[in-house]
Design a protein around this motif. Sequence first.
Motif, PDB file in Angstrom:
ATOM      1  N   GLY A  42      20.870  42.894  44.766  1.00  0.00           N
ATOM      2  CA  GLY A  42      21.839  41.808  44.400  1.00  0.00           C
ATOM      3  C   GLY A  42      22.241  41.612  42.794  1.00  0.00           C
ATOM      4  O   GLY A  42      22.864  40.496  42.683  1.00  0.00           O
ATOM      5  N   SER A  43      21.914  42.726  41.957  1.00  0.00           N
ATOM      6  CA  SER A  43      22.451  42.769  40.699  1.00  0.00           C
ATOM      7  C   SER A  43      23.911  43.362  40.682  1.00  0.00           C
ATOM      8  O   SER A  43      24.140  44.057  41.597  1.00  0.00           O
ATOM      9  CB  SER A  43      21.584  43.637  39.858  1.00  0.00           C
ATOM     10  N   TRP A  44      24.564  42.954  39.712  1.00  0.00           N
ATOM     11  CA  TRP A  44      25.894  43.377  39.490  1.00  0.00           C
ATOM     12  C   TRP A  44      26.101  44.352  38.376  1.00  0.00           C
ATOM     13  O   TRP A  44      25.545  44.196  37.260  1.00  0.00           O
ATOM     14  CB  TRP A  44      26.928  42.074  39.470  1.00  0.00           C
ATOM     15  N   THR A  45      26.879  45.212  38.361  1.00  0.00           N
ATOM     16  CA  THR A  45      27.384  46.149  37.349  1.00  0.00           C
ATOM     17  C   THR A  45      29.006  46.438  37.233  1.00  0.00           C
ATOM     18  O   THR A  45      29.550  46.358  38.586  1.00  0.00           O
ATOM     19  CB  THR A  45      26.636  47.634  37.554  1.00  0.00           C
ATOM     20  N   LEU A  46      29.246  46.770  36.244  1.00  0.00           N
ATOM     21  CA  LEU A  46      30.655  47.107  35.792  1.00  0.00           C
ATOM     22  C   LEU A  46      30.927  48.458  36.596  1.00  0.00           C
ATOM     23  O   LEU A  46      30.264  49.498  36.207  1.00  0.00           O
ATOM     24  CB  LEU A  46      31.062  46.953  34.314  1.00  0.00           C
ATOM     25  N   CYS A  47      32.182  48.632  37.186  1.00  0.00           N
ATOM     26  CA  CYS A  47      32.463  49.896  37.767  1.00  0.00           C
ATOM     27  C   CYS A  47      33.508  50.361  37.513  1.00  0.00           C
ATOM     28  O   CYS A  47      34.208  51.134  38.195  1.00  0.00           O
ATOM     29  CB  CYS A  47      32.240  49.818  39.079  1.00  0.00           C
ATOM     30  N   ARG A  48      34.475  49.752  36.456  1.00  0.00           N
ATOM     31  CA  ARG A  48      35.783  50.245  36.217  1.00  0.00           C
ATOM     32  C   ARG A  48      36.149  50.103  34.692  1.00  0.00           C
ATOM     33  O   ARG A  48      35.553  49.168  33.967  1.00  0.00           O
ATOM     34  CB  ARG A  48      36.743  49.378  37.058  1.00  0.00           C
ATOM     35  N   ASN A  49      36.909  51.067  34.244  1.00  0.00           N
ATOM     36  CA  ASN A  49      37.602  51.012  32.845  1.00  0.00           C
ATOM     37  C   ASN A  49      38.481  49.673  32.850  1.00  0.00           C
ATOM     38  O   ASN A  49      39.524  49.739  33.250  1.00  0.00           O
ATOM     39  CB  ASN A  49      38.007  52.187  32.388  1.00  0.00           C
ATOM     40  N   LEU A  50      38.215  48.894  32.012  1.00  0.00           N
ATOM     41  CA  LEU A  50      38.890  47.558  31.736  1.00  0.00           C
ATOM     42  C   LEU A  50      40.216  47.786  30.752  1.00  0.00           C
ATOM     43  O   LEU A  50      40.985  47.076  30.739  1.00  0.00           O
ATOM     44  CB  LEU A  50      38.157  46.687  30.961  1.00  0.00           C
ATOM     45  N   ALA A  51      40.046  48.992  30.376  1.00  0.00           N
ATOM     46  CA  ALA A  51      41.423  49.520  29.559  1.00  0.00           C
ATOM     47  C   ALA A  51      42.557  49.570  30.468  1.00  0.00           C
ATOM     48  O   ALA A  51      43.834  49.485  29.983  1.00  0.00           O
ATOM     49  CB  ALA A  51      41.333  50.458  28.481  1.00  0.00           C
ATOM     50  N   LYS A  52      42.396  49.842  31.652  1.00  0.00           N
ATOM     51  CA  LYS A  52      43.290  50.341  32.629  1.00  0.00           C
ATOM     52  C   LYS A  52      43.463  48.903  33.515  1.00  0.00           C
ATOM     53  O   LYS A  52      44.350  49.088  34.626  1.00  0.00           O
ATOM     54  CB  LYS A  52      43.043  51.307  33.594  1.00  0.00           C
ATOM     55  N   VAL A  53      43.178  47.683  33.350  1.00  0.00           N
ATOM     56  CA  VAL A  53      43.262  46.637  34.028  1.00  0.00           C
ATOM     57  C   VAL A  53      44.303  45.794  33.329  1.00  0.00           C
ATOM     58  O   VAL A  53      43.731  45.290  32.245  1.00  0.00           O
ATOM     59  CB  VAL A  53      41.765  45.949  34.134  1.00  0.00           C
ATOM     60  N   GLU A  54      45.406  45.356  34.094  1.00  0.00           N
ATOM     61  CA  GLU A  54      46.257  44.413  33.325  1.00  0.00           C
ATOM     62  C   GLU A  54      46.023  42.981  33.760  1.00  0.00           C
ATOM     63  O   GLU A  54      45.576  42.748  34.798  1.00  0.00           O
ATOM     64  CB  GLU A  54      47.763  44.934  33.925  1.00  0.00           C
ATOM     65  N   LEU A  55      46.280  42.233  32.871  1.00  0.00           N
ATOM     66  CA  LEU A  55      45.684  40.847  32.798  1.00  0.00           C
ATOM     67  C   LEU A  55      46.473  40.050  33.952  1.00  0.00           C
ATOM     68  O   LEU A  55      46.017  39.457  34.898  1.00  0.00           O
ATOM     69  CB  LEU A  55      46.071  40.107  31.400  1.00  0.00           C
ATOM     70  N   TRP A  56      47.806  40.266  33.815  1.00  0.00           N
ATOM     71  CA  TRP A  56      48.758  39.483  35.072  1.00  0.00           C
ATOM     72  C   TRP A  56      48.374  39.982  36.468  1.00  0.00           C
ATOM     73  O   TRP A  56      48.461  39.226  36.993  1.00  0.00           O
ATOM     74  CB  TRP A  56      50.166  39.728  34.649  1.00  0.00           C
ATOM     75  N   THR A  57      48.221  41.470  36.342  1.00  0.00           N
ATOM     76  CA  THR A  57      47.789  41.841  37.857  1.00  0.00           C
ATOM     77  C   THR A  57      46.491  41.284  38.309  1.00  0.00           C
ATOM     78  O   THR A  57      46.417  40.783  39.656  1.00  0.00           O
ATOM     79  CB  THR A  57      47.556  43.365  37.769  1.00  0.00           C
ATOM     80  N   LEU A  58      45.547  41.093  37.282  1.00  0.00           N
ATOM     81  CA  LEU A  58      44.068  40.456  37.700  1.00  0.00           C
ATOM     82  C   LEU A  58      44.371  38.935  38.097  1.00  0.00           C
ATOM     83  O   LEU A  58      43.795  38.467  39.157  1.00  0.00           O
ATOM     84  CB  LEU A  58      43.514  40.703  36.710  1.00  0.00           C
ATOM     85  N   ILE A  59      44.759  38.299  37.278  1.00  0.00           N
ATOM     86  CA  ILE A  59      45.004  36.782  37.570  1.00  0.00           C
ATOM     87  C   ILE A  59      45.967  36.270  38.625  1.00  0.00           C
ATOM     88  O   ILE A  59      45.527  35.388  39.195  1.00  0.00           O
ATOM     89  CB  ILE A  59      45.396  35.849  36.259  1.00  0.00           C
ATOM     90  N   ARG A  60      46.625  37.260  38.841  1.00  0.00           N
ATOM     91  CA  ARG A  60      47.691  37.079  39.934  1.00  0.00           C
ATOM     92  C   ARG A  60      46.879  37.238  41.295  1.00  0.00           C
ATOM     93  O   ARG A  60      47.115  36.626  42.273  1.00  0.00           O
ATOM     94  CB  ARG A  60      48.858  37.915  39.914  1.00  0.00           C
ATOM     95  N   ASN A  61      45.947  38.492  41.250  1.00  0.00           N
ATOM     96  CA  ASN A  61      45.303  38.586  42.552  1.00  0.00           C
ATOM     97  C   ASN A  61      43.888  37.575  42.837  1.00  0.00           C
ATOM     98  O   ASN A  61      43.485  37.744  43.962  1.00  0.00           O
ATOM     99  CB  ASN A  61      44.769  40.003  42.538  1.00  0.00           C
ATOM    100  N   LEU A  62      43.602  37.297  41.779  1.00  0.00           N
ATOM    101  CA  LEU A  62      42.232  36.430  42.085  1.00  0.00           C
ATOM    102  C   LEU A  62      42.770  35.107  42.656  1.00  0.00           C
ATOM    103  O   LEU A  62      43.673  34.722  42.515  1.00  0.00           O
ATOM    104  CB  LEU A  62      41.715  36.101  40.631  1.00  0.00           C
TER     105      LEU A  62
END
Length: 419
Positions: free
Chosen positions: A336-356
């Motif tokens: 039940g623990s969470w870990t980071l699994c992606r490079n955040l340098a390749k994540v665009e802010l607008w794409t993320l907040i639009r999909n959340l």
Amino acid sequence: MSKVESALHYLRYLQRRFVEDGCLQRASSLTYTTLFAVVPMMTVTYSMLSAIPSFDGVGEQVQNFIFEHFVPSAGATVEEYLQGFSRQARHLTAIGIAILVVTAFMMLRSIESALNAIWRVEHGRRGLAGFLLYWAILSLGPLLLGLGFVLTSYVASLKLFTDTSEMLGLGSWLFRILPFLMGVAAFCLIYMAVPNRKVLFRHALVGGITVSLLLELAKSLFALFISFSPSYQLIYGAFAAVPLFLLWIYLGWVIILIGAEMVRSLSDLQAIMIRHPLPNMIQALLVMEAFDEAFAHGQPMTREQYQLRRPISMEQWECCCRALAREGLLREDQEGSWTLCRNLAKVELWTLIRNLPWSIPTAKSLSEVNEALPSWLLSLLARLQRFDADGNKQFSISLSALFSGDEDSSPEPAAQSTP
């Protein structure tokens, strides 16, 4: 907030959660299940205690103790019926006994399901883990009760204890407080062991004490209600004890579920008392920042560690982590623990907040937050202010103009009502 305002705010939160979790309906379901499982539970208790020669006759003592101290006087008639049913059940065949054990397991499963729903646990214990928990309750529970009665009887029979208690006047006081302490221990164990979630002992202890006090108060009020309401006896006659017993079981489950809501809320108390919590969208970005920093230092990030940075409820933590996991940013392991699994340098802010799955927060909603915000969040606040201004400019047309295609017309000002 003053202490009175804080207390009222907390009580309103408990009331809202009690209603949202459907606790009244769950109490009804548990009452129905208890009605069918009480005889199997008594039979299993008798069988476990009779298997040990030293515990011979302790089963009846345990039952009489429970009905005397935890059930109002209306349960005396029901106790006689249950004793008769249980004596007959002990003469069943192996298949009949198996059915009784399955019925007892179903009751424990219903209790676990109700408490897991309060803790917002999506998956309860399955397979061997669930079986071992239920079997431990059915086997060790009666044995611990019997051991407690044997030790109590032994200590009470010692001349030194008897003389000392009589001299200090503690004998009657100790036996009056013993049921309360046993109730506290039982409810504390239920809140710690049954939910598929880590529950701190101090939180479960507070819940156990509160529920035991409420049950004592409810028992007194229930007995008073029976004495001043003889209509039940006139309507139902000799059968009057049964609906009263069911009503008491229902009231008891309501109180137990209130205690469960209270225990669950204690782990989120700091976040609950915030009048203007952060929107989920902003909290999710802050959670990602924490995971990114922890990953850079080679350290894990748990909810407890995140709470050292800023308050967050268990519900909001799970909601944010699961939403980010659906975007491929976090991964949940078997524990039940969470870990980071992606490079955040390749994540665009607008794409993320639009999909959340949440709306983009307004600048006003952030300006009401009563806590220090990081510099990047202040920069985001400025972007949101520009976003609000541009959105207001782009969408400041009436619906009639939109439907007619006349986008140059502006909406008419709303008519103001005269006082």
